[in-house]
Scaffold this active site. Structure first.
Site, PDB file in Angstrom:
ATOM      1  N   GLY A  14       0.843  -1.206   0.000  1.00  0.00           N
ATOM      2  CA  GLY A  14       0.000   0.000   0.000  1.00  0.00           C
ATOM      3  C   GLY A  14       0.870   1.245   0.000  1.00  0.00           C
ATOM      4  O   GLY A  14       1.826   1.332   0.754  1.00  0.00           O
ATOM      5  N   ARG A  75       1.051  -5.064  -5.213  1.00  0.00           N
ATOM      6  CA  ARG A  75       1.237  -6.212  -4.326  1.00  0.00           C
ATOM      7  C   ARG A  75       1.458  -7.395  -5.265  1.00  0.00           C
ATOM      8  O   ARG A  75       0.706  -7.575  -6.223  1.00  0.00           O
ATOM      9  CB  ARG A  75      -0.009  -6.432  -3.465  1.00  0.00           C
ATOM     10  CG  ARG A  75      -0.354  -5.252  -2.550  1.00  0.00           C
ATOM     11  CD  ARG A  75      -1.423  -5.645  -1.561  1.00  0.00           C
ATOM     12  NE  ARG A  75      -2.064  -4.494  -0.933  1.00  0.00           N
ATOM     13  CZ  ARG A  75      -1.604  -3.835   0.122  1.00  0.00           C
ATOM     14  NH1 ARG A  75      -0.473  -4.195   0.674  1.00  0.00           N
ATOM     15  NH2 ARG A  75      -2.268  -2.817   0.642  1.00  0.00           N
ATOM     16  N   ASP A 106       5.302  -4.753   6.055  1.00  0.00           N
ATOM     17  CA  ASP A 106       5.906  -6.036   6.446  1.00  0.00           C
ATOM     18  C   ASP A 106       5.988  -7.047   5.304  1.00  0.00           C
ATOM     19  O   ASP A 106       6.960  -7.797   5.204  1.00  0.00           O
ATOM     20  CB  ASP A 106       5.220  -6.627   7.684  1.00  0.00           C
ATOM     21  CG  ASP A 106       3.722  -6.688   7.566  1.00  0.00           C
ATOM     22  OD1 ASP A 106       3.194  -6.328   6.489  1.00  0.00           O
ATOM     23  OD2 ASP A 106       3.065  -7.111   8.539  1.00  0.00           O
ATOM     24  N   THR A 128       4.334   2.827   5.399  1.00  0.00           N
ATOM     25  CA  THR A 128       2.947   2.359   5.488  1.00  0.00           C
ATOM     26  C   THR A 128       2.198   3.257   6.459  1.00  0.00           C
ATOM     27  O   THR A 128       2.766   3.679   7.474  1.00  0.00           O
ATOM     28  CB  THR A 128       2.849   0.894   5.972  1.00  0.00           C
ATOM     29  OG1 THR A 128       1.503   0.628   6.387  1.00  0.00           O
ATOM     30  CG2 THR A 128       3.762   0.582   7.155  1.00  0.00           C
ATOM     31  N   ASP A 130      -0.012   2.291   8.373  1.00  0.00           N
ATOM     32  CA  ASP A 130      -0.525   1.473   9.488  1.00  0.00           C
ATOM     33  C   ASP A 130       0.271   1.591  10.792  1.00  0.00           C
ATOM     34  O   ASP A 130      -0.230   1.241  11.846  1.00  0.00           O
ATOM     35  CB  ASP A 130      -0.558  -0.007   9.073  1.00  0.00           C
ATOM     36  CG  ASP A 130      -1.483  -0.250   7.887  1.00  0.00           C
ATOM     37  OD1 ASP A 130      -2.377   0.582   7.658  1.00  0.00           O
ATOM     38  OD2 ASP A 130      -1.308  -1.274   7.200  1.00  0.00           O
ATOM     39  N   ASP A 132       2.549  -0.334  11.738  1.00  0.00           N
ATOM     40  CA  ASP A 132       2.514  -1.691  12.301  1.00  0.00           C
ATOM     41  C   ASP A 132       3.861  -2.409  12.209  1.00  0.00           C
ATOM     42  O   ASP A 132       3.928  -3.621  12.285  1.00  0.00           O
ATOM     43  CB  ASP A 132       1.424  -2.521  11.598  1.00  0.00           C
ATOM     44  CG  ASP A 132       1.665  -2.645  10.105  1.00  0.00           C
ATOM     45  OD1 ASP A 132       2.530  -1.930   9.557  1.00  0.00           O
ATOM     46  OD2 ASP A 132       0.976  -3.460   9.465  1.00  0.00           O
ATOM     47  N   ARG A 174      -4.976  -2.097   9.065  1.00  0.00           N
ATOM     48  CA  ARG A 174      -4.846  -3.558   8.985  1.00  0.00           C
ATOM     49  C   ARG A 174      -5.084  -4.142  10.375  1.00  0.00           C
ATOM     50  O   ARG A 174      -6.152  -3.947  10.928  1.00  0.00           O
ATOM     51  CB  ARG A 174      -3.476  -3.935   8.429  1.00  0.00           C
ATOM     52  CG  ARG A 174      -3.498  -5.236   7.638  1.00  0.00           C
ATOM     53  CD  ARG A 174      -2.148  -5.542   7.082  1.00  0.00           C
ATOM     54  NE  ARG A 174      -1.876  -4.814   5.855  1.00  0.00           N
ATOM     55  CZ  ARG A 174      -2.260  -5.213   4.655  1.00  0.00           C
ATOM     56  NH1 ARG A 174      -2.918  -6.314   4.494  1.00  0.00           N
ATOM     57  NH2 ARG A 174      -1.969  -4.504   3.598  1.00  0.00           N
TER      58      ARG A 174
HETATM   59  O1  F6P Z   1      -1.375  -1.330   4.562  1.00  0.00           O
HETATM   60  C1  F6P Z   1      -2.019  -0.148   4.179  1.00  0.00           C
HETATM   61  C2  F6P Z   1      -3.506  -0.382   4.006  1.00  0.00           C
HETATM   62  O2  F6P Z   1      -4.079   0.850   3.620  1.00  0.00           O
HETATM   63  C3  F6P Z   1      -4.232  -0.972   5.210  1.00  0.00           C
HETATM   64  O3  F6P Z   1      -4.528  -0.003   6.175  1.00  0.00           O
HETATM   65  C4  F6P Z   1      -5.441  -1.551   4.557  1.00  0.00           C
HETATM   66  O4  F6P Z   1      -5.976  -2.614   5.315  1.00  0.00           O
HETATM   67  C5  F6P Z   1      -4.911  -2.054   3.223  1.00  0.00           C
HETATM   68  O5  F6P Z   1      -3.717  -1.331   2.975  1.00  0.00           O
HETATM   69  C6  F6P Z   1      -5.841  -1.870   2.058  1.00  0.00           C
HETATM   70  O6  F6P Z   1      -5.234  -2.455   0.959  1.00  0.00           O
HETATM   71  P1  F6P Z   1      -5.694  -2.235  -0.545  1.00  0.00           P
HETATM   72  O7  F6P Z   1      -5.381  -0.825  -0.930  1.00  0.00           O
HETATM   73  O8  F6P Z   1      -4.909  -3.242  -1.304  1.00  0.00           O
HETATM   74  O9  F6P Z   1      -7.176  -2.468  -0.548  1.00  0.00           O
END
Ligand code: F6P
Length: 320
Positions: A14, A75, A106, A128, A130, A132, A174
């Site tokens: 992300g 991803r 991560d 990120t 998050d 995290d 997340r």
């Molecule tokens: O890791 C960043 C994040 O925005 C999280 O907070 C969220 O759960 C996820 O990515 C959403 O992913 P995507 O943009 O692939 O839907």
């Protein structure tokens, strides 16, 4: 010291505001040290497809105020497959790129460690929203996302106070409650729900009803994503408490926007530090800021660190 002449940089997972600033720092610090720096596009996907371009000093200056990532992101779950990774390693070796800086969360770190084990020297930078990654007090993008969420919740308060409302606001993160916790405290939310606080629906509804009966004009609940379906919860709260209740998912709005000054400074420091680690001959490491000091960990060690309970959870008990 080592004889590395060419390095790469990529953003993966992300996107997060401040990534552009981190890329710029890697490029400028790398060139200042006499290296050639290549931008690898769309994360590990571009690495496998050989999609990279040499970057020049100053080229990223105009990206400073922008969110997102100029190298794009992706991803790539297939990167877990050693044959897919080998393709990327072969491409890099052919181009003479011996080390790369991976900016991401991560999942991106796991890819970086695997690449290091295959002969490409990798340094991870935590990018990120998050927050995290346990090996750093702050990740790039967290501060900006937090301020975006705070602005959104403040706006909700303006309109809710004019009427009589309850807002249930879902935040990203997340499996980490930091965004929700910090935003909830910053905006005086009546109830904060994260994985760490646990979720007891009956207790939450009883608390909102009590606030209604006391005559509170509005109630705000901050809840982390992946805890419960807030649309269903809002319906139940409305029926049980008497408040008109809105479920608000802040969603990807939290990921965009101009990076805050704090994120720009953090990203710049981390980018410069990552290049220094490469020049010092480090590999398979990730950058962190701990107690205001730049530091680095083995990536596996970082991924296995256990997050301590945020002391702010004690603070919220005294605020409501
Ligand atoms: O890791 C960043 C994040 O925005 C999280 O907070 C969220 O759960 C996820 O990515 C959403 O992913 P995507 O943009 O692939 O839907």
């Amino acid at each position: 010291m080592n004889n590395i002449k060419k390095i790469g940089v990529l953003t993966s997972g992300g996107d997060a505001p401040g990534m552009n600033m981190a890329i710029r720092a890697v490029v400028n610090a790398g060139i200042n040290a006499g290296l050639e720096v290549y931008g690898i596009y769309e994360g590990y996907k571009g690495l496998v497809e050989g999609n990279y371009k040499k970057l020049t000093m100053g080229e990223l200056n105009e990206k400073i105020p922008y969110g997102g990532t100029t190298l794009y992101s992706a991803r790539l779950p297939e990167f877990i497959d050693i044959e897919v990774r080998q393709k990327g390693v072969d491409n890099l070796k052919k181009a003479g790129i011996e080390a790369i800086v991976v900016i991401g969360g991560d999942g991106s770190y796991r890819g970086a460690k695997a690449l290091s084990n295959m002969g490409i020297k990798c340094i991870g930078i935590p990018g990120t929203i998050d927050n995290d990654i346990v090996s750093t007090d702050y990740t790039i993008g967290f501060d900006t996302a937090l301020n975006t969420a705070v602005e959104a919740i403040d706006r909700l308060r303006d309109t809710s106070n004019s009427h009589i409302r309850c807002n249930i606001v879902e935040l990203m993160g997340r499996l980490c409650g930091d965004l929700t916790l910090h935003a909830g405290i910053s905006t005086g939310c009546n109830i904060i729900i994260t994985k760490e606080t646990g979720f007891d629906k009956e207790k939450v509804i009883a608390k909102i009803k009590k606030l209604h009966d006391k005559g509170e004009r509005y109630v705000t609940v901050a809840i982390a994503e992946k805890i419960t379906d807030i649309h269903k919860l809002a319906k139940e709260v409305q029926v049980e408490t008497g408040y008109k209740t809105n479920p608000i998912v802040l969603g990807h709005i939290q990921r965009g926007g101009s990076p805050s000054a704090a994120d720009r400074v953090l990203a710049s420091s981390m980018g410069v530090y990552a290049v220094k680690l490469i020049l010092d001959g480090e590999e398979g490491r990730c950058v962190g800021i701990v107690n205001n000091k730049m530091t680095h960990y083995d990536i596996n060690e970082a991924l296995n660190l256990k997050k301590e309970i945020n002391p702010l959870y004690k603070v919220i008990k005294e605020l409501n």
